[in-house]
Scaffold this active site. Structure first.
Site, PDB file in Angstrom:
ATOM      1  N   ARG A  72       0.850  -1.194   0.000  1.00 39.31           N
ATOM      2  CA  ARG A  72       0.000   0.000   0.000  1.00 39.31           C
ATOM      3  C   ARG A  72       0.884   1.241   0.000  1.00 39.31           C
ATOM      4  O   ARG A  72       1.055   1.894  -1.004  1.00 39.31           O
ATOM      5  CB  ARG A  72      -0.959  -0.031   1.196  1.00 39.31           C
ATOM      6  CG  ARG A  72      -2.166   0.904   1.062  1.00 39.31           C
ATOM      7  CD  ARG A  72      -1.849   2.341   1.402  1.00 39.31           C
ATOM      8  NE  ARG A  72      -1.383   2.524   2.779  1.00 39.31           N
ATOM      9  CZ  ARG A  72      -0.896   3.677   3.218  1.00 39.31           C
ATOM     10  NH1 ARG A  72      -0.807   4.731   2.430  1.00 39.31           N
ATOM     11  NH2 ARG A  72      -0.456   3.780   4.473  1.00 39.31           N
ATOM     12  N   GLU A  73       1.512   1.545   1.131  1.00 39.98           N
ATOM     13  CA  GLU A  73       2.437   2.681   1.182  1.00 39.98           C
ATOM     14  C   GLU A  73       3.574   2.492   0.199  1.00 39.98           C
ATOM     15  O   GLU A  73       3.976   3.432  -0.506  1.00 39.98           O
ATOM     16  CB  GLU A  73       3.000   2.830   2.605  1.00 39.98           C
ATOM     17  CG  GLU A  73       4.102   3.874   2.761  1.00 39.98           C
ATOM     18  CD  GLU A  73       3.594   5.299   2.683  1.00 39.98           C
ATOM     19  OE1 GLU A  73       4.184   6.095   1.923  1.00 39.98           O
ATOM     20  OE2 GLU A  73       2.615   5.619   3.373  1.00 39.98           O
ATOM     21  N   HIS A  96      -6.864  -0.952   3.212  1.00 37.12           N
ATOM     22  CA  HIS A  96      -6.823   0.488   3.449  1.00 37.12           C
ATOM     23  C   HIS A  96      -8.034   1.134   2.788  1.00 37.12           C
ATOM     24  O   HIS A  96      -8.263   0.958   1.586  1.00 37.12           O
ATOM     25  CB  HIS A  96      -5.534   1.040   2.824  1.00 37.12           C
ATOM     26  CG  HIS A  96      -5.171   2.423   3.240  1.00 37.12           C
ATOM     27  ND1 HIS A  96      -4.844   2.760   4.520  1.00 37.12           N
ATOM     28  CD2 HIS A  96      -5.045   3.571   2.519  1.00 37.12           C
ATOM     29  CE1 HIS A  96      -4.523   4.036   4.592  1.00 37.12           C
ATOM     30  NE2 HIS A  96      -4.658   4.558   3.386  1.00 37.12           N
ATOM     31  N   ARG A 155      -9.777  -0.540  12.430  1.00 36.33           N
ATOM     32  CA  ARG A 155      -8.721   0.380  12.824  1.00 36.33           C
ATOM     33  C   ARG A 155      -8.993   1.739  12.183  1.00 36.33           C
ATOM     34  O   ARG A 155      -9.531   1.809  11.080  1.00 36.33           O
ATOM     35  CB  ARG A 155      -7.377  -0.195  12.382  1.00 36.33           C
ATOM     36  CG  ARG A 155      -6.187   0.746  12.435  1.00 36.33           C
ATOM     37  CD  ARG A 155      -6.032   1.483  11.118  1.00 36.33           C
ATOM     38  NE  ARG A 155      -4.648   1.773  10.793  1.00 36.33           N
ATOM     39  CZ  ARG A 155      -4.288   2.481   9.738  1.00 36.33           C
ATOM     40  NH1 ARG A 155      -5.196   2.971   8.910  1.00 36.33           N
ATOM     41  NH2 ARG A 155      -3.019   2.699   9.479  1.00 36.33           N
ATOM     42  N   THR A 165       2.798  11.891   9.182  1.00 33.66           N
ATOM     43  CA  THR A 165       2.576  11.837   7.735  1.00 33.66           C
ATOM     44  C   THR A 165       3.633  12.573   6.930  1.00 33.66           C
ATOM     45  O   THR A 165       3.965  12.161   5.818  1.00 33.66           O
ATOM     46  CB  THR A 165       1.174  12.389   7.420  1.00 33.66           C
ATOM     47  OG1 THR A 165       0.211  11.593   8.115  1.00 33.66           O
ATOM     48  CG2 THR A 165       0.871  12.349   5.935  1.00 33.66           C
ATOM     49  N   HIS A 205       2.912   5.110  12.463  1.00 34.38           N
ATOM     50  CA  HIS A 205       3.342   5.096  11.057  1.00 34.38           C
ATOM     51  C   HIS A 205       4.239   6.316  10.870  1.00 34.38           C
ATOM     52  O   HIS A 205       3.759   7.439  10.850  1.00 34.38           O
ATOM     53  CB  HIS A 205       2.095   5.173  10.168  1.00 34.38           C
ATOM     54  CG  HIS A 205       2.360   5.214   8.694  1.00 34.38           C
ATOM     55  ND1 HIS A 205       2.119   4.138   7.866  1.00 34.38           N
ATOM     56  CD2 HIS A 205       2.803   6.211   7.883  1.00 34.38           C
ATOM     57  CE1 HIS A 205       2.391   4.468   6.609  1.00 34.38           C
ATOM     58  NE2 HIS A 205       2.810   5.727   6.594  1.00 34.38           N
ATOM     59  N   HIS A 231      39.876  -3.291  13.664  1.00 33.49           N
ATOM     60  CA  HIS A 231      38.566  -3.937  13.729  1.00 33.49           C
ATOM     61  C   HIS A 231      38.676  -5.431  13.442  1.00 33.49           C
ATOM     62  O   HIS A 231      38.108  -6.254  14.156  1.00 33.49           O
ATOM     63  CB  HIS A 231      37.608  -3.294  12.716  1.00 33.49           C
ATOM     64  CG  HIS A 231      37.106  -1.947  13.137  1.00 33.49           C
ATOM     65  ND1 HIS A 231      35.804  -1.555  12.963  1.00 33.49           N
ATOM     66  CD2 HIS A 231      37.736  -0.903  13.732  1.00 33.49           C
ATOM     67  CE1 HIS A 231      35.650  -0.320  13.424  1.00 33.49           C
ATOM     68  NE2 HIS A 231      36.819   0.093  13.884  1.00 33.49           N
TER      69      HIS A 231
END
Length: 403
Positions: free
Chosen positions: A32-33, A96, A156, A190, A217, A313
């Site tokens: 979706r996103e 959604h 939701r 957002t 989110h 390292h």
């Protein structure tokens, strides 16, 4: 003076940080996103492949787009839900949806576990998106939550642009939603502008006051996607939204790999329910579909995430991997590598390579080879094959041999 610095606990050889997080659920919204990422043009077979891979990894929720977003969306979503059920997936599909009964009715037809309603709550979105007051948003949201529940589904609500919404307006909406029995409320950052401190303070308001589960989110416009997710969890958020490699609108959101790395380093028990070895495969698959590389700084799955180069390292890593690692590559099905083909390589790394080649050389010879490698790499980039050639062509001196 008494040492008051909090001490980390150790479990299975991993240092654990102090955390308030007891458990977490992951909602993946790549389908979706993630589709809002400018390079994403997933075909239906690719969507099925991604959904199946997410289910293998074991995300708690898979969020998919709206059934009205394109002509055959409803058919595709219904097929996807059916196929995941046939595979006995434990991942729950959420659709959604706008706060619109026609959209919701179509979403219910897919057979999905639940509906992810959303609506803008900030002054910006009230003005530029839907033109409705806070009171109207609240009434519409509550009515639709009750409608979804009447159909026996998980409900939701997402308060879009929650971190630019006046707190009193959010509290008003949330109080009404809590009374309506909403299962979960999502608080999206957002535009990605919130700081971890703002996220913690605001999320804490909701986890303290209300019965519903809290979801977060977080967009990554200012580079705080993972940090803000951590702040939300520390404040009591139960569910975090992610996408594979963090893809999404603009700079995307918190990445699945980033969230897993953060949780794992706090307490491995927080991610024990997930199939961690599937994570690198998942990132690689989506990167291939998109035609983009996995970002060089992606936690866990970046090509060089477990590559060590500096001489100091590599010496320490050969003694104890925790000296320069907070994550265990083997838990993700990844092999640690030492980059010895460089001008800053050390003799301990060269000695380790000599052993891998099943050769026996003295410390003096290894010191000479190390200088040869450093010199060659200082003139131009060289490969591991070049290093092996230098090692194999070296003729041990009798003076350098150990007794």
């Amino acid at each position: 003076m008494e040492d008051t610095e909090p001490q980390n606990e150790v479990a299975n050889g991993i240092a654990l940080r102090r955390t308030n997080i007891k458990s977490v659920e992951i909602l993946d919204t790549t389908l979706r996103e993630g589709e809002q990422f400018s390079r994403a043009h997933f075909s239906f077979p690719q969507k099925i492949e991604i959904a199946t891979a997410l289910a293998r990894f074991g995300v708690d929720y898979i969020e998919v787009g709206s059934p009205v977003s394109y002509p055959n969306a409803l058919e595709e979503l219904t097929t996807m839900v059916s196929q995941l059920k046939k595979k006995n997936s434990n991942s729950k599909v959420l659709v959604h949806c706008r706060v619109n009964q026609e959209d919701v009715d179509m979403a219910l037809e897919t057979g999905a576990y639940g509906i992810n309603l959303f609506m803008g709550t900030s002054k910006f979105l009230q003005k530029a998106s839907h033109g409705k007051s806070v009171e109207e948003v609240s009434k519409l949201a509550c009515n639709m939550v009750e409608y979804v529940h009447s159909k026996g589904r998980f409900a939701r609500f997402g308060a879009e642009d929650a971190f630019r919404t006046d707190l009193k307006d959010l509290l008003y909406i949330c109080a009404a939603l809590d009374e309506a029995g909403v299962d979960q409320v999502d608080f999206p950052d957002t535009v990605g502008g919130a700081t971890p401190f703002e996220v913690y303070d605001r999320i804490l308001e909701f986890t303290k006051r209300f019965r519903f589960k809290v979801e977060f989110h977080g967009h990554n416009d200012t580079g705080c996607g993972v940090a803000n997710a951590l702040a939300a969890m520390e404040a009591g958020a139960h569910c975090i939204n992610v996408t594979v490699m963090g893809i999404g609108e603009r700079n995307g959101i918190c990445s699945l790999s980033g969230l897993v790395a953060r949780l794992y380093s706090l307490d491995r028990e927080l991610v024990k329910q997930y199939n961690l070895v599937e994570l690198p495969k998942l990132d690689k698959m989506v990167a291939t579909i998109l035609g983009v590389p996995i970002p060089h700084d992606m936690p866990i799955t970046a090509p060089n995430a477990f590559t060590h180069k500096a001489g100091i390292h590599t010496k320490a890593i050969l003694q104890d991997s925790q000296a320069y690692e907070v994550l265990r590559p083997e838990d993700f099905g990844i092999r640690r590598t030492l980059d010895i083909a460089s001008r800053i390589t050390g003799k301990h790394a060269i000695a380790a390579r000599v052993r891998e080649l099943e050769l026996e050389l003295s410390d003096a010879d290894i010191a000479i080879i190390t200088e040869k490698v450093r010199h060659a790499a200082g003139l131009e980039p060289i490969s591991l094959e070049n290093v092996d050639l230098i090692i194999k062509s070296h003729k041990p001196s009798s003076a350098g041999k150990e007794d």
